[in-house]
Design a protein around this motif. Structure first.
Motif, mmCIF file in Angstrom:
data_model
loop_
_atom_site.group_PDB
_atom_site.id
_atom_site.type_symbol
_atom_site.label_atom_id
_atom_site.label_comp_id
_atom_site.label_asym_id
_atom_site.label_seq_id
_atom_site.Cartn_x
_atom_site.Cartn_y
_atom_site.Cartn_z
ATOM 1 N N VAL A 142 -2.349 23.575 19.216
ATOM 2 C CA VAL A 142 -2.915 22.224 19.290
ATOM 3 C C VAL A 142 -1.858 21.237 19.782
ATOM 4 O O VAL A 142 -0.705 21.286 19.376
ATOM 5 C CB VAL A 142 -3.453 21.810 17.905
ATOM 6 C CG1 VAL A 142 -3.708 20.330 17.831
ATOM 7 C CG2 VAL A 142 -4.725 22.574 17.598
ATOM 8 N N GLU A 191 -16.076 27.014 16.379
ATOM 9 C CA GLU A 191 -16.217 25.597 16.067
ATOM 10 C C GLU A 191 -14.926 24.905 15.619
ATOM 11 O O GLU A 191 -14.904 23.705 15.467
ATOM 12 C CB GLU A 191 -17.278 25.408 14.983
ATOM 13 C CG GLU A 191 -16.853 26.008 13.652
ATOM 14 C CD GLU A 191 -17.937 25.919 12.581
ATOM 15 O OE1 GLU A 191 -19.026 25.428 12.880
ATOM 16 O OE2 GLU A 191 -17.680 26.365 11.466
ATOM 17 N N SER A 192 -13.847 25.669 15.388
ATOM 18 C CA SER A 192 -12.648 24.998 14.874
ATOM 19 C C SER A 192 -11.840 24.412 16.029
ATOM 20 O O SER A 192 -12.305 24.333 17.166
ATOM 21 C CB SER A 192 -11.818 25.957 14.026
ATOM 22 O OG SER A 192 -10.983 26.734 14.838
ATOM 23 N N ALA A 193 -10.618 23.995 15.713
ATOM 24 C CA ALA A 193 -9.851 23.197 16.671
ATOM 25 C C ALA A 193 -9.715 23.868 18.031
ATOM 26 O O ALA A 193 -9.986 23.269 19.062
ATOM 27 C CB ALA A 193 -8.483 22.882 16.082
ATOM 28 N N THR A 196 -13.066 24.280 20.091
ATOM 29 C CA THR A 196 -13.638 22.983 20.446
ATOM 30 C C THR A 196 -12.801 22.295 21.516
ATOM 31 O O THR A 196 -13.339 21.771 22.491
ATOM 32 C CB THR A 196 -13.720 22.092 19.182
ATOM 33 O OG1 THR A 196 -14.329 22.853 18.143
ATOM 34 C CG2 THR A 196 -14.528 20.857 19.437
ATOM 35 N N ASN A 197 -11.489 22.289 21.320
ATOM 36 C CA ASN A 197 -10.600 21.685 22.317
ATOM 37 C C ASN A 197 -10.753 22.359 23.674
ATOM 38 O O ASN A 197 -10.800 21.705 24.713
ATOM 39 C CB ASN A 197 -9.141 21.821 21.871
ATOM 40 C CG ASN A 197 -8.754 20.725 20.895
ATOM 41 O OD1 ASN A 197 -9.300 19.633 20.943
ATOM 42 N ND2 ASN A 197 -7.825 21.022 20.010
ATOM 43 N N LYS A 218 -21.760 26.366 20.684
ATOM 44 C CA LYS A 218 -20.748 26.409 19.633
ATOM 45 C C LYS A 218 -21.257 27.295 18.506
ATOM 46 O O LYS A 218 -22.434 27.262 18.175
ATOM 47 C CB LYS A 218 -20.542 24.983 19.120
ATOM 48 C CG LYS A 218 -19.520 24.871 18.023
ATOM 49 C CD LYS A 218 -19.169 23.417 17.759
ATOM 50 C CE LYS A 218 -20.076 22.823 16.699
ATOM 51 N NZ LYS A 218 -19.575 21.542 16.196
ATOM 52 N N ASN C 129 -18.288 19.387 10.559
ATOM 53 C CA ASN C 129 -17.914 20.222 11.686
ATOM 54 C C ASN C 129 -18.627 19.800 12.958
ATOM 55 O O ASN C 129 -18.187 20.111 14.057
ATOM 56 C CB ASN C 129 -18.301 21.669 11.375
ATOM 57 C CG ASN C 129 -17.115 22.578 11.442
ATOM 58 O OD1 ASN C 129 -16.239 22.375 12.261
ATOM 59 N ND2 ASN C 129 -17.087 23.573 10.599
ATOM 60 N N GLY C 137 -14.566 20.151 14.250
ATOM 61 C CA GLY C 137 -13.706 21.224 13.773
ATOM 62 C C GLY C 137 -12.228 20.978 14.038
ATOM 63 O O GLY C 137 -11.365 21.632 13.466
ATOM 64 N N VAL C 138 -11.938 20.024 14.922
ATOM 65 C CA VAL C 138 -10.537 19.727 15.234
ATOM 66 C C VAL C 138 -9.841 19.055 14.055
ATOM 67 O O VAL C 138 -8.639 19.175 13.880
ATOM 68 C CB VAL C 138 -10.468 18.826 16.491
ATOM 69 C CG1 VAL C 138 -9.046 18.487 16.849
ATOM 70 C CG2 VAL C 138 -11.169 19.509 17.653
#
Lengths: 411, 291, 322
Positions: A142, A191-193, A196-197, A218, C129, C137-138
């Protein structure tokens, strides 16, 4: 297996140290007394909890590097001082990771290497910053890991923006070289960082390069069933599928694709696909054929990389990027110790920041740190060819030629 | 946007996935219905079953479906011993302590798995994993159909056990009235352990049926356990038919909800149904009296 | 409160206040901060679970709401973190009232209530989320900007005093509650709700008050977490991990006692640390030990640590709660 490598446990080293001191007190082996104190290195990873697999792989890579450095005579600029791993477990939780940093700091470590996950890295780098303790982030992609102005935080590997950028550049070149067979794309991301990023950056960038994103799906971690996502893929008929997810979901997704005999021109992951996992290639050779991945990877032309691969496999482990990046992080640290000739935090931070170290086994450009990020770092694009993983891009590191679009029919 | 042609296959996917949920929930509803406890260790026991099936396949070459013969009695034994030797004794019969003990047991089991098997994700590629069966407009993987059939069969077996055998009658008596059952000479501790054992045996069966289409890792239990609770509540505590129907309903809702409103909504729908059922019909569709 | 108890309490308080002066280790200070934070949240759980007898599996719903409320407003509108405390309490309390209204209105009890709180926490996790303003989610990063006005301290001592304040406040609230009419009503509801109602207790209002207070206090716990670690995501905020840890602290400590959650928090965190030190670095061994310890603790202390302490104080078989 792994237990062998992690034998260098904290207590064991302490006990050995105490025994050495006792011998020294009696005065016979003068050489032992001349031996400088070991340099402690915090090796901090999530070896229990949800991330335990990656954490264990990471730890193994760091320990192999430490073993090699010690076998080769330790840190020569510091009188041949040996590195001593102080192991710590973040239990897959940021707060535990931060607490472990305090423990490591009080154990007197010169630097910390870890902690694999971005969310944990945000907490551990911040905790280490309060002590100005050098912290090498092994993976933690990240962007915020290195953009908060912390002067103790160094990431040798690329961040997510760089990876996505390289991924899109590589895709464009591969596609152009093949006569532009791919125009439409579907994104499947967790769906987490990181998922998604990645998806967000792809949605911004792909249309500018002439690709059309048909749909972005997602999904949760864990997802139990990919049948419906595959149904949607079948309905939209994209030329290319871009999955960004963790291993478990990647396996279930590709299995469902194969069950429904989905025909696409390519499967091109960004971060975390089957083309960067020997495990996947070994266990699912059919599903793995021709899939591509843009991810952390090693430079296949370097003898050191192949030796490390060999060593890891002999230890009974799959050779994953976690092993490579942690091995590399320790080597980068060792180089900074050699050049800085000091374990003092300021000196070591300065040596890490001014590093131009190039003995790594990664497909990177020249090492240069700006705000804690190695600007030479970049991912590689790999493809599964002949049941092996080949680097196909950047071309100067390539060990195979891209097969694109993937031959049909599959499986 | 949405092609109506895929609604039917999606519904069929939902049904077959729902059968898997029902499989996991059948054991839970028995334990929940009789012992009135929320068994935090249920997911870990599923994980134990999955590892059992995995190693039988990998080391012994025993097909997961064949391994049922070994896994079901083995997990029954494990469950019996757990309830009789650990949970029953350590909890002194109070609900909050049962909660803590099952939580402790699940922490122990999960980390034993981590210690012995590492955090590695393991999968098998059974020869029939890619066999597809055409049903109407859908192509369904064979292992899912098998799981579907097995869920029906196991629910029926459990129903027979409860309705027609002495053991079943004793279990029902204990579930309804512990003190009364003790007074008429039923060994309540034994019945508790039997119920827990049978519930765990169901999880063993679920594991064997699940392995060909899923993976196993030390934390795999978490993937199914919350859904299983939803299914149990939806169907009514202690009701096998309820658990079966509940599983199917949840499966289809998740599938169609996910397809129409996005994957996230599919997950959300499960819990929204859960909340709605709890609020408006807490005994579930087939449950008995409210507690 | 007897003279002796008062003296002992005063002594402990003085020691607690002086701890940062004596403890030079940031690790141990951090350890105490975690203990105090979970003691405060365990106390919040105890008001609902211990005093009112309503077991919640979803206190993450309040923790996460408090954490997100203060973080979102801090990032978007520059809300001062100290004011964020009030916002987090209000947000957690409102969430408590909302969940409580729905659950108690429809008469949910026992395991049904436990499960519905779990479901609410999961719904919130999924929403966090998905929603844009939570960062999805970030997750949310709170900017690093050290300064007391900004509730960011250069050392751990500052955080320690804030956490100590939270724990003391929660003990005070519980102590006051135990001696209030509401406390007596809640005890009546716990022992026999129907009987309490028959005696004219407005059980619905009482339970609502309990969950409101509990939610607000837990929301404050989330507030502290967010400003201490400067990062939250849906799993940290609303995941089942926090819910379980909070209820563990309260039950191990002893239900419905003023000092139970503090004792429980000390015992559990000490057990975790002990496990890690004894079992060394092999992944999993420490948690196996921890799990066994948990089971053994329950086996030996069915009424929690506070129950054990009570038995010590009154060796001649004093009153015991059923």
């Amino acid at each position: 297996m792994l237990k062998k490598t992690s034998m260098i446990s904290r207590r064991r080293v302490l006990a050995a140290g105490a025994a050495g001191a006792a011998v020294g007190a009696f005065g016979f082996p003068a050489i032992l007394r001349a031996q400088p104190a070991a340099i402690k290195v915090g090796v901090l990873h999530p070896v229990t909890g949800a991330l335990s697999y990656s954490g264990t792989q990471s730890r193994a890579g760091a320990l192999i590097a430490i073993e090699e450095i010690n076998a080769a005579g330790g840190i020569k600029a510091l009188g041949g001082a040996k590195l001593e791993a102080v192991l710590a477990d973040a239990q897959s939780r940021p707060d535990v990771g931060a607490a472990e940093v305090e423990k490591l700091n009080e154990a007197g470590v010169a630097a910390i290497v870890g902690p694999y996950a971005s969310a944990i890295a945000l907490a551990t780098t911040q905790a280490a910053a309060r002590h100005n303790l050098p912290h090498i982030v092994d993976v933690g992609t990240v962007d915020q890991v290195v953009t908060r102005g912390l002067t103790n935080t160094f990431r040798f590997s690329p961040g997510v923006s760089k990876i996505v950028q390289s991924g899109i550049d590589g895709l464009e070149r591969i596609n152009n070289a093949a006569g532009k067979p791919v125009r439409t794309v579907m994104l499947i991301h967790e769906e987490s960082a990181f998922g998604t990023n990645t998806a967000k950056a792809l949605n911004d960038e792909l249309p500018k390069r002439g690709f059309e994103v048909l749909e972005t799906i997602k999904h949760a971690n864990p997802t139990r069933d990919f049948a419906n996502i595959v149904l949607r893929v079948q309905a939209r008929k994209p030329d290319l599928i871009v999955p960004s997810n963790y291993y478990n979901e990647y396996v279930l997704f590709t299995r469902a694709l194969r069950q429904q005999r989905v025909q696409v021109k390519g499967i091109y992951s960004i971060l975390g696909g089957g083309a960067s996992s020997y495990k996947f290639v070994k266990e699912f050779p059919d599903a793995a054929a021709y899939v591509m991945d843009c991810n952390h990877w090693f430079d296949p032309r370097k003898a050191g990389a192949l030796a490390l691969k060999d060593k890891t496999e002999k230890a009974g482990l799959f050779f994953t990027y976690e092993v490579v990046l942690n091995y590399n992080a320790i080597m980068y640290l060792a180089d900074a110790l050699e050049r800085g000739r000091s374990i003092a935090h300021d000196a070591l931070n300065a040596a890490l920041a001014s590093s131009t170290w190039d003995k790594h086994v990664l497909p990177y450009g020249p090492t240069k740190f700006v705000n804690g990020q190695n600007t030479g770092a970049q991912p590689a694009i790999t493809q599964v060819l002949d049941k092996d993983i080949k680097v196909i891009y950047p071309l100067e590191f390539a060990s195979g030629n891209a097969v694109f679009p993937m031959p049909t029919p599959r499986g | 946007m949405l092609d109506p042609v895929i609604l039917l296959p999606a519904a069929i996917n939902g049904l077959t996935m729902g059968a898997v949920y029902a499989l996991v929930a059948l054991g839970l509803t028995l334990i929940y219905g009789v012992l009135h406890i929320i068994n935090f260790a249920h997911g870990s026991l599923l994980m134990v079953g999955l590892y059992g099936a995995f190693f039988l396949y990998q080391a012994g070459g025993i097909d997961p479906y064949l391994s049922l013969v070994l896994l079901v009695p083995a997990l029954f034994g494990l469950g019996y011993i757990l309830q009789w030797g650990v949970i029953g004794r350590a909890s002194h019969g109070s609900d909050q302590n049962v909660l803590l003990v099952t939580l402790g047991v699940s922490i122990v089991i999960e980390n034993l798995a981590l210690y012995f098997f590492t955090g590695d994700t393991r999968t098998i590629e059974a020869p029939y994993a890619f066999e597809m069966v055409d049903i109407a407009v859908a192509r369904v993987p064979l292992p899912r159909l098998v799981a579907f059939g097995a869920a029906l069969a196991i629910a029926a077996l459990l129903w027979l056990l409860m309705a027609k055998t002495d053991l079943g009658r004793a279990i029902r008596a204990v579930a309804k009235e512990r003190q009364g059952a003790r007074l008429v000479g039923i060994d309540v501790d034994h019945i508790f352990a039997m119920s827990f054992g049978i519930g765990t045996a169901c999880v063993g069966a679920a594991a064997a049926l699940l392995l060909p289409m899923f993976y196993v890792s030390p934390h795999v239990g978490h993937v199914f356990v919350l859904v299983a609770f939803t299914v149990v509540v939806l169907g009514g505590m202690g009701s096998f038919i309820g658990a079966l129907l509940g599983g199917l309903i949840i499966g289809v809702t998740e599938s169609l909800g996910g397809l129409i409103f996005g994957e996230t909504f599919g997950q959300l729908a499960i819990f929204l149904i859960f909340i709605a059922i709890l609020l408006f019909r807490p005994t579930g569709f087939f449950g008995g009296r409210p507690s | 409160m007897t003279m002796r108890q008062g003296l002992a309490g005063g002594l402990v308080l003085v020691l607690a206040l002086m701890a940062p002066l004596a403890i030079q280790s940031d690790f141990w200070l951090g350890f105490l901060i975690t203990i105090l934070l979970f003691a405060a949240m365990g106390m919040a759980w105890n008001i609902l679970g211990g005093y009112a007898g309503q077991f919640s599996f979803g206190h993450a719903a309040f923790f996460g709401t408090g954490a997100y409320a203060t973080s979102v407003l801090h990032i978007a509108l520059g809300l001062n973190p100290w004011l964020g405390l009030l916002v987090a309490a209000a947000a957690g309390g409102t969430m408590g009232l909302l969940i409580g209204y729905l659950s108690f209105r429809y008469g949910l009890r026992g395991s049904y209530f436990a499960l519905i709180t779990l479901a609410f926490a999961e719904v919130l996790r999924i929403l966090a989320n998905t929603a844009g303003f939570t960062g999805g989610g970030v997750g949310l990063y709170l900017p690093l900007n050290i300064g007391v006005a900004n509730m960011q301290f250069a050392g751990k001592a500052g955080y320690y005093y804030v956490a100590l304040g939270l724990a003391l406040a929660s003990i005070l609230i519980a102590w006051r509650l135990e001696r209030s009419r509401l406390g007596a009503w809640l005890a009546a509801i716990r022992e026999n709700e129907d009987a309490a109602r028959a005696l004219g207790v407005d059980t619905f209002a009482c339970k609502l008050a309990a969950i409101g207070i509990s939610g607000a206090m837990t929301g404050v716990g989330g507030w502290f977490y967010a400003h201490y670690y400067l990062y939250i995501d849906p799993e940290i905020a609303y995941g089942p991990g926090v819910s379980v840890e909070i209820l563990l602290v309260a039950i191990v400590g002893g239900l419905g006692t003023v000092l139970g959650p503090l004792l429980g928090s000390v015992a559990l965190h000490a057990a975790g640390e002990l496990a890690q030190r004894l079992m060394g670095d092999t992944p999993g061994l420490n948690l196996i030990f921890y799990g066994v310890l948990l089971v053994v603790m329950v086996r030996l202390m069915p009424d929690g640590l506070a129950g054990l302490v009570r038995r010590w104080m009154r060796p001649a078989g004093g009153t015991q709660r059923a």
